[in-house]
Design an enzyme around this catalytic site. Structure first.
Site, PDB file in Angstrom:
ATOM      1  CB  CYS A 196     -54.817  54.230 -70.137  1.00 42.87           C
ATOM      2  SG  CYS A 196     -56.541  54.197 -69.663  1.00 42.87           S
ATOM      3  N   PRO A 197     -53.675  52.842 -72.867  1.00 41.88           N
ATOM      4  CG  PRO A 197     -53.682  53.090 -75.229  1.00 41.88           C
ATOM      5  CD  PRO A 197     -52.775  53.130 -74.003  1.00 41.88           C
TER       6      PRO A 197
END
Length: 84
Positions: free
Chosen positions: A22-23
């Site tokens: 992430c992200p």
């Protein structure tokens, strides 16, 4: 390692984000959905568990819907239809 984006069939595309945290899977998913036409399906493949929540939240607010979620041996596949 590079993100792979390919056309599988007419109106169906695959985005492979395995190996990214992430992200990044969420960002790549958003960018690819912006390129698709309404009704097209994007299959997002990823292996970072926290990306599941962030992709789900992003899809809800971006003119798309998750039509299928699968998880097997740490590999997640979300089928997302662009609705608007």
């Amino acid at each position: 390692m590079a993100v792979k984006f390919e056309k599988k069939t007419e109106g169906t595309y695959e985005l492979d984000c395995r190996g990214y945290v992430c992200p990044h899977p969420q960002i790549y998913t958003k960018k690819m959905l912006e390129k698709l036409r309404e009704g097209d399906v994007l299959e997002v493949v990823f292996d970072n568990p926290s990306s599941s929540e962030s992709i789900s939240a992003m899809v809800e607010g971006n003119g798309a819907e998750i039509i299928e979620k699968t998880m097997d041996s740490g590999k997640y596949v979300f089928r997302i239809r662009k609705t608007g």
